[in-house]
Design a protein around this motif. Structure first.
Motif, PDB file in Angstrom:
ATOM      1  N   ASP A   1       0.803  -1.219   0.000  1.00  0.00           N
ATOM      2  CA  ASP A   1       0.000   0.000   0.000  1.00  0.00           C
ATOM      3  C   ASP A   1       0.837   1.272   0.000  1.00  0.00           C
ATOM      4  O   ASP A   1       0.290   2.369  -0.024  1.00  0.00           O
ATOM      5  CB  ASP A   1      -0.942   0.002   1.203  1.00  0.00           C
ATOM      6  CG  ASP A   1      -1.929  -1.161   1.174  1.00  0.00           C
ATOM      7  OD1 ASP A   1      -2.209  -1.662   0.065  1.00  0.00           O
ATOM      8  OD2 ASP A   1      -2.412  -1.562   2.244  1.00  0.00           O
ATOM      9  N   ASP A   2       2.166   1.129   0.063  1.00  0.00           N
ATOM     10  CA  ASP A   2       3.108   2.240  -0.021  1.00  0.00           C
ATOM     11  C   ASP A   2       2.932   3.280   1.098  1.00  0.00           C
ATOM     12  O   ASP A   2       3.069   4.474   0.871  1.00  0.00           O
ATOM     13  CB  ASP A   2       3.020   2.904  -1.396  1.00  0.00           C
ATOM     14  CG  ASP A   2       4.278   3.684  -1.750  1.00  0.00           C
ATOM     15  OD1 ASP A   2       5.356   3.325  -1.255  1.00  0.00           O
ATOM     16  OD2 ASP A   2       4.165   4.665  -2.506  1.00  0.00           O
ATOM     17  N   PHE A   3       2.599   2.804   2.298  1.00  0.00           N
ATOM     18  CA  PHE A   3       2.520   3.691   3.458  1.00  0.00           C
ATOM     19  C   PHE A   3       3.938   4.020   3.922  1.00  0.00           C
ATOM     20  O   PHE A   3       4.847   3.203   3.791  1.00  0.00           O
ATOM     21  CB  PHE A   3       1.797   3.015   4.622  1.00  0.00           C
ATOM     22  CG  PHE A   3       0.299   3.096   4.587  1.00  0.00           C
ATOM     23  CD1 PHE A   3      -0.417   3.352   5.749  1.00  0.00           C
ATOM     24  CD2 PHE A   3      -0.428   2.908   3.416  1.00  0.00           C
ATOM     25  CE1 PHE A   3      -1.799   3.420   5.745  1.00  0.00           C
ATOM     26  CE2 PHE A   3      -1.806   2.961   3.401  1.00  0.00           C
ATOM     27  CZ  PHE A   3      -2.499   3.222   4.568  1.00  0.00           C
ATOM     28  N   SER A   4       4.106   5.180   4.489  1.00  0.00           N
ATOM     29  CA  SER A   4       5.392   5.533   5.089  1.00  0.00           C
ATOM     30  C   SER A   4       5.470   4.921   6.487  1.00  0.00           C
ATOM     31  O   SER A   4       4.454   4.497   7.051  1.00  0.00           O
ATOM     32  CB  SER A   4       5.530   7.051   5.191  1.00  0.00           C
ATOM     33  OG  SER A   4       4.626   7.559   6.163  1.00  0.00           O
ATOM     34  N   LEU A   5       6.684   4.907   7.052  1.00  0.00           N
ATOM     35  CA  LEU A   5       6.841   4.415   8.427  1.00  0.00           C
ATOM     36  C   LEU A   5       5.988   5.246   9.381  1.00  0.00           C
ATOM     37  O   LEU A   5       5.356   4.697  10.292  1.00  0.00           O
ATOM     38  CB  LEU A   5       8.308   4.469   8.837  1.00  0.00           C
ATOM     39  CG  LEU A   5       9.273   3.567   8.069  1.00  0.00           C
ATOM     40  CD1 LEU A   5      10.706   3.818   8.535  1.00  0.00           C
ATOM     41  CD2 LEU A   5       8.903   2.109   8.220  1.00  0.00           C
ATOM     42  N   GLY A   6       5.956   6.550   9.167  1.00  0.00           N
ATOM     43  CA  GLY A   6       5.169   7.433  10.023  1.00  0.00           C
ATOM     44  C   GLY A   6       3.677   7.141   9.948  1.00  0.00           C
ATOM     45  O   GLY A   6       2.981   7.155  10.974  1.00  0.00           O
TER      46      GLY A   6
ATOM     47  N   GLN B   1      10.255   4.003  14.957  1.00  0.00           N
ATOM     48  CA  GLN B   1      11.348   3.047  15.173  1.00  0.00           C
ATOM     49  C   GLN B   1      10.805   1.634  15.372  1.00  0.00           C
ATOM     50  O   GLN B   1      11.372   0.669  14.870  1.00  0.00           O
ATOM     51  CB  GLN B   1      12.199   3.458  16.375  1.00  0.00           C
ATOM     52  CG  GLN B   1      13.442   2.614  16.562  1.00  0.00           C
ATOM     53  CD  GLN B   1      14.423   2.753  15.407  1.00  0.00           C
ATOM     54  OE1 GLN B   1      14.695   3.854  14.954  1.00  0.00           O
ATOM     55  NE2 GLN B   1      14.948   1.631  14.938  1.00  0.00           N
ATOM     56  N   ALA B   2       9.698   1.526  16.097  1.00  0.00           N
ATOM     57  CA  ALA B   2       9.084   0.206  16.305  1.00  0.00           C
ATOM     58  C   ALA B   2       8.631  -0.392  14.979  1.00  0.00           C
ATOM     59  O   ALA B   2       8.818  -1.597  14.728  1.00  0.00           O
ATOM     60  CB  ALA B   2       7.911   0.315  17.276  1.00  0.00           C
ATOM     61  N   VAL B   3       8.043   0.429  14.138  1.00  0.00           N
ATOM     62  CA  VAL B   3       7.604  -0.040  12.816  1.00  0.00           C
ATOM     63  C   VAL B   3       8.813  -0.446  11.984  1.00  0.00           C
ATOM     64  O   VAL B   3       8.829  -1.529  11.383  1.00  0.00           O
ATOM     65  CB  VAL B   3       6.787   1.058  12.081  1.00  0.00           C
ATOM     66  CG1 VAL B   3       6.479   0.640  10.657  1.00  0.00           C
ATOM     67  CG2 VAL B   3       5.516   1.377  12.847  1.00  0.00           C
ATOM     68  N   TYR B   4       9.830   0.403  11.972  1.00  0.00           N
ATOM     69  CA  TYR B   4      11.049   0.110  11.218  1.00  0.00           C
ATOM     70  C   TYR B   4      11.671  -1.216  11.662  1.00  0.00           C
ATOM     71  O   TYR B   4      12.011  -2.069  10.839  1.00  0.00           O
ATOM     72  CB  TYR B   4      12.053   1.258  11.393  1.00  0.00           C
ATOM     73  CG  TYR B   4      13.384   1.001  10.732  1.00  0.00           C
ATOM     74  CD1 TYR B   4      13.564   1.224   9.378  1.00  0.00           C
ATOM     75  CD2 TYR B   4      14.459   0.518  11.473  1.00  0.00           C
ATOM     76  CE1 TYR B   4      14.780   0.984   8.766  1.00  0.00           C
ATOM     77  CE2 TYR B   4      15.681   0.271  10.876  1.00  0.00           C
ATOM     78  CZ  TYR B   4      15.835   0.503   9.520  1.00  0.00           C
ATOM     79  OH  TYR B   4      17.042   0.244   8.913  1.00  0.00           O
ATOM     80  N   ASP B   5      11.811  -1.382  12.980  1.00  0.00           N
ATOM     81  CA  ASP B   5      12.408  -2.611  13.515  1.00  0.00           C
ATOM     82  C   ASP B   5      11.594  -3.839  13.125  1.00  0.00           C
ATOM     83  O   ASP B   5      12.152  -4.875  12.738  1.00  0.00           O
ATOM     84  CB  ASP B   5      12.535  -2.536  15.037  1.00  0.00           C
ATOM     85  CG  ASP B   5      13.575  -1.536  15.500  1.00  0.00           C
ATOM     86  OD1 ASP B   5      14.418  -1.110  14.677  1.00  0.00           O
ATOM     87  OD2 ASP B   5      13.537  -1.150  16.697  1.00  0.00           O
TER      88      ASP B   5
END
Length: 110
Positions: free
Chosen positions: A33-38, A49-53
């Motif tokens: 869906d091309d959502f950003s980490l934010g 950071q939690a999403v990135y990890d």
């Protein structure tokens, strides 16, 4: 061979049944869906950071599954061979619709 997004999407197609619901959700939002980490962080009320990890760990898991099971590699090899076979057979005088139907069935197995 593939760019990272395409590779992750293909690996996800093959191995999503081995992931947790959270992993599936994050990978779907990020890669499909091309959502950003934010945006994902906001959706789940967690930090970027939690999403990135989580996404990085999931990518590693998908690559580990592929290293052990090789489903994507086998799929791409099979597709390449089917294309080559199709091209060879199309130029043969005995090529008919029965062969064409069998080739289509082989392609649809995956």
């Amino acid at each position: 061979m593939f760019d990272k997004t395409t590779r992750m999407n293909l690996l996800f197609d093959f191995y999503q049944g081995l992931l947790t619901e959270k992993q599936k959700a994050y990978i779907t939002l990020y890669y499909l869906d091309d959502f950003s980490l934010g945006e994902i962080a906001e959706e789940f009320e967690v930090s970027r950071q939690a999403v990135y990890d989580n996404i990085k760990r999931t990518e590693e898991s998908l690559e580990n599954y592929e290293n052990k099971l090789g489903m994507l590699e086998k799929y791409t090899r099979r597709e390449d061979l089917l294309q080559k076979l199709s091209k060879i057979l199309e130029n043969e005088p005995f090529y008919d619709k029965n062969i064409d139907l069998l080739l289509k069935e082989l392609k649809e197995i995956d």
